[in-house]
Scaffold this motif. Structure first.
Motif, short mmCIF file in Angstrom:
data_model
loop_
_atom_site.label_atom_id
_atom_site.label_comp_id
_atom_site.label_asym_id
_atom_site.label_seq_id
_atom_site.Cartn_x
_atom_site.Cartn_y
_atom_site.Cartn_z
N VAL A 156 0.85 -1.21 0.00
CA VAL A 156 0.00 0.00 0.00
C VAL A 156 0.88 1.25 0.00
N LEU A 157 1.91 1.23 0.84
CA LEU A 157 2.83 2.35 0.93
C LEU A 157 3.57 2.54 -0.39
N SER A 158 3.97 1.42 -1.00
CA SER A 158 4.66 1.50 -2.30
C SER A 158 3.73 2.10 -3.34
N GLY A 159 2.47 1.69 -3.29
CA GLY A 159 1.47 2.21 -4.23
C GLY A 159 1.32 3.71 -4.07
N ILE A 160 1.23 4.16 -2.81
CA ILE A 160 1.10 5.61 -2.56
C ILE A 160 2.33 6.34 -3.09
N GLY A 161 3.51 5.77 -2.78
CA GLY A 161 4.77 6.37 -3.23
C GLY A 161 4.82 6.46 -4.75
N GLY A 162 4.44 5.38 -5.41
CA GLY A 162 4.44 5.33 -6.88
C GLY A 162 3.48 6.34 -7.46
N PHE A 163 2.29 6.44 -6.85
CA PHE A 163 1.28 7.38 -7.33
C PHE A 163 1.78 8.83 -7.22
N GLY A 201 5.94 19.97 -1.92
CA GLY A 201 5.11 19.14 -1.03
C GLY A 201 5.11 17.70 -1.48
N LEU A 202 4.94 17.51 -2.79
CA LEU A 202 4.91 16.14 -3.34
C LEU A 202 6.25 15.42 -3.09
N SER A 203 7.34 16.15 -3.37
CA SER A 203 8.67 15.55 -3.18
C SER A 203 8.89 15.16 -1.73
N SER A 204 8.43 16.05 -0.80
CA SER A 204 8.60 15.73 0.63
C SER A 204 7.80 14.47 0.97
N MET A 205 6.58 14.39 0.42
CA MET A 205 5.75 13.21 0.73
C MET A 205 6.40 11.93 0.19
N ILE A 206 6.97 12.04 -1.02
CA ILE A 206 7.67 10.86 -1.58
C ILE A 206 8.82 10.46 -0.66
N GLY A 207 9.54 11.51 -0.18
CA GLY A 207 10.66 11.26 0.75
C GLY A 207 10.19 10.52 1.99
N PHE A 208 9.06 10.98 2.55
CA PHE A 208 8.51 10.34 3.75
C PHE A 208 8.11 8.89 3.48
N VAL A 209 7.51 8.67 2.32
CA VAL A 209 7.07 7.31 1.97
C VAL A 209 8.29 6.39 1.87
N ILE A 210 9.35 6.89 1.21
CA ILE A 210 10.56 6.07 1.06
C ILE A 210 11.18 5.80 2.44
N LEU A 211 11.20 6.84 3.29
CA LEU A 211 11.74 6.69 4.64
C LEU A 211 10.92 5.65 5.43
N ALA A 212 9.58 5.73 5.28
CA ALA A 212 8.71 4.77 5.98
C ALA A 212 8.98 3.35 5.49
N PHE A 271 7.33 -3.88 -8.53
CA PHE A 271 6.10 -3.97 -9.30
C PHE A 271 5.14 -2.81 -9.02
N VAL A 272 4.76 -2.66 -7.74
CA VAL A 272 3.75 -1.64 -7.42
C VAL A 272 4.31 -0.23 -7.64
N PHE A 273 5.45 0.05 -7.00
CA PHE A 273 6.06 1.37 -7.13
C PHE A 273 6.49 1.60 -8.58
N GLY A 274 7.24 0.62 -9.09
CA GLY A 274 7.79 0.74 -10.45
C GLY A 274 6.70 0.85 -11.49
N GLY A 275 5.64 0.06 -11.34
CA GLY A 275 4.54 0.03 -12.30
C GLY A 275 3.84 1.36 -12.39
N ILE A 276 3.55 1.93 -11.25
CA ILE A 276 2.82 3.21 -11.25
C ILE A 276 3.74 4.34 -11.71
N ALA A 277 4.96 4.30 -11.22
CA ALA A 277 5.84 5.46 -11.39
C ALA A 277 6.45 5.61 -12.78
#
Lengths: 274, 234
Positions: free
Chosen positions: A26-33, A51-62, A125-131
């Motif tokens: 789910v987290l990967s999906g959010i990050g990819g999106f 804002g988006l970049s920070s959120m991506i950073g947080f997702v990757i950190l999580a 798959f999830v992150f890579g697929g969306i991104a």
């Protein structure tokens, strides 16, 4: 008996394992999106992009932090299963200590291996697929095609290396938990009173760092020694890489078995319940 | 031929650091008795029970249960009720019953279910959501539903209300098999007075006295409670 022990070991960890296995994709999906929005959604305001970049950073950190969660939780569960109040029940079971510890090791191995598989597919798959494409569904298809191509292109030599790498990771999991669980046993024997729980849990990570460093040094010395013995021709042929990997795998299996029996012996002799 | 004792303890000594919790403690218990283990706080009662259960190793001496040292085999014959709740909080009562049924060959599932139903314990709730008293009742019911040779009960009635105390003592009396022995550690001597066949006084890790409750009462003309107060007067 091992089957029954495994059943209850899994029941005791499922409360955090299942949410973690669901959380990662789910987290990967959010990050990819988020990444997809950043890349494919036309020109944006600077603040929005920031804002988006920070959120991506947080997702990757999580995602990175989630990797550490499972071993910590498994160590805590190992401690509480044997050395907290629950130990008064667990250690009274008419089961050999070695079967009991083996079951906990096997449970940790299966949990960690399944988590790594989920993590791998979540990121790839999830992150890579969306991104990676303007249309996320096209992105999934691209990732699938890439994976299929990779598998079909595997030659004998590459396949062997891939198998060795997978084996290496699996053995690494076994070794890590052999050290961590031994550390818990040592910690429970050393620490007393209120500091016993966290003392033991922290001590096992200290033991892990110390033993892992020692193993790396030994492996370095061995590979150095072998490299010295090998002819230049063999080095050029690329044989040593596989050879050293195999030596490392075998050595790590041996060390894991040794640490497991040492842990069993300590658990039998140095019980420390209250 | 002399019958093999159920429990044989020979010269056990246990140190916690430099403090001796048990010193050269020896005891032999026959089968088929309810024995009270009595002593003031810190006298070594819990340590003794843990050593018999195999949860602690003595520094010296030996323990044997029907000829077996504490270990895998003895754990199949000994039902131990610790002085704390040992069933994990995430387990439901139903899962705890299955756990005992899975691991202890002598566990009587219908008996446990009947006892827990009598006590009004919900089967589907995790133990963590039950009150402390209820959790203690679950643990005692499960332990007493085993057909063990030796029951080691550490303070089984100290944390429960008087009504439940009566139920627990009745359970101990009725649940154990005639050839099994119950070793019960408690401070509440008046409550167990009528139940016990024999008693042990323990002080500073040493055996002070091991006697038949009826004979001691007749001989001394006092209750066990009075004898205890006299022996351990501060």
């Amino acid at each position: 008996m091992l089957k029954k022990l495994l059943k209850y070991d899994f029941l005791s960890i499922r409360r955090f394992l299942i949410p973690l296995l669901l959380f990662t994709p789910v987290l990967s999906g959010i990050g990819g999106f988020l990444f997809w929005i950043t890349t494919f959604m036309g020109p944006k305001q600077i603040l929005f992009s920031l804002g988006l970049s920070s959120m991506i950073g947080f997702v990757i950190l999580a995602l990175v932090l989630s990797v550490a969660v499972l071993p910590i939780m498994l160590v805590i569960r190992y401690y509480s299963g044997l050395y907290s109040d629950s130990g008064y029940l667990t250690l009274m079971l008419p089961v050999k200590r070695r079967t009991m510890i083996f079951s906990k090791l096997l449970c940790a191995f299966l949990a960690e291996a399944s988590y790594l598989v989920v993590l791998f597919f979540s990121v790839v798959f999830v992150f890579g697929g969306i991104a990676n494409a303007g249309n996320p569904f096209r992105g999934y298809a691209m990732v699938l095609v890439d994976i299929m191509n990779f598998i079909s292109d595997l030659s004998g030599q590459t396949a062997l290396i891939l198998i060795e790498i997978i084996l290496y990771v699996l053995v690494w999991i076994v070794l890590q938990f052999s050290i961590l669980y031994l550390g818990v046993t040592l910690g429970a024997a050393i620490f007393q009173g209120k500091g016993k729980v966290w003392g033991s849990v922290l001590f096992c990570f200290v033991t892990n760092s110390a033993v892992s460093t020692f193993i790396s040094l030994v492996e370095l010395a061995i590979s150095g020694g072998f490299a010295g013995l090998m002819s230049m021709q063999a080095l050029e042929n690329g044989l040593p890489m596989q050879f050293f990997l195999l030596i490392e795998i075998l050595m790590r299996i041996g060390i894991s078995v040794g640490l497991y029996f040492f842990n069993v012996r300590l658990t039998e002799k140095k019980l420390n319940l209250g | 031929m002399q019958e093999q004792p159920l429990l044989s303890i020979s010269g056990i000594t246990k140190f916690y650091g430099s403090f001796p919790s048990l010193s050269d403690f020896s005891l032999t218990l026959p089968a088929g008795k309810i024995v009270a283990l009595l002593g003031p706080n810190g006298s070594g009662k819990t340590t003794l029970l843990k050593i018999i259960a195999g949860l602690l190793s003595p520094n010296a001496g030996s323990v044997s249960i029907l000829g077996c040292p504490p270990g895998e085999e003895s754990r199949g014959m000994v039902a131990y009720l610790p002085d704390r709740i040992s069933i994990p909080r995430w387990m439901t009562t139903e899962q705890a019953i299955s756990y005992f049924a899975d691991f202890f060959a002598d566990f009587d599932r219908p008996k446990a279910e009947a006892m827990l139903a009598d006590l009004g314990i919900p089967f589907d709730k995790p133990l963590g959501k039950l009150s402390k008293g209820m959790r203690e009742k679950v643990q005692l019911s499960l332990v007493m539903s085993r057909a063990a040779k030796l029951y080691l009960l550490d303070e089984p009635i100290s944390g429960v209300d008087p009504a439940a105390r009566e139920y627990i003592l009745r359970t101990i009396l009725t649940c154990h098999a005639p050839d099994s022995t119950v070793l019960i550690s408690t401070h509440l001597i008046a409550d167990v007075e009528e139940v016990v066949d024999e008693f042990i006084f323990i002080r500073e890790g040493r055996l002070l006295c091991y006697d038949s409750a009826d004979e001691a009462r007749q001989r001394e003309g006092k209750t066990l409670d009075e004898m205890f107060r006299e022996a351990f007067r501060c």
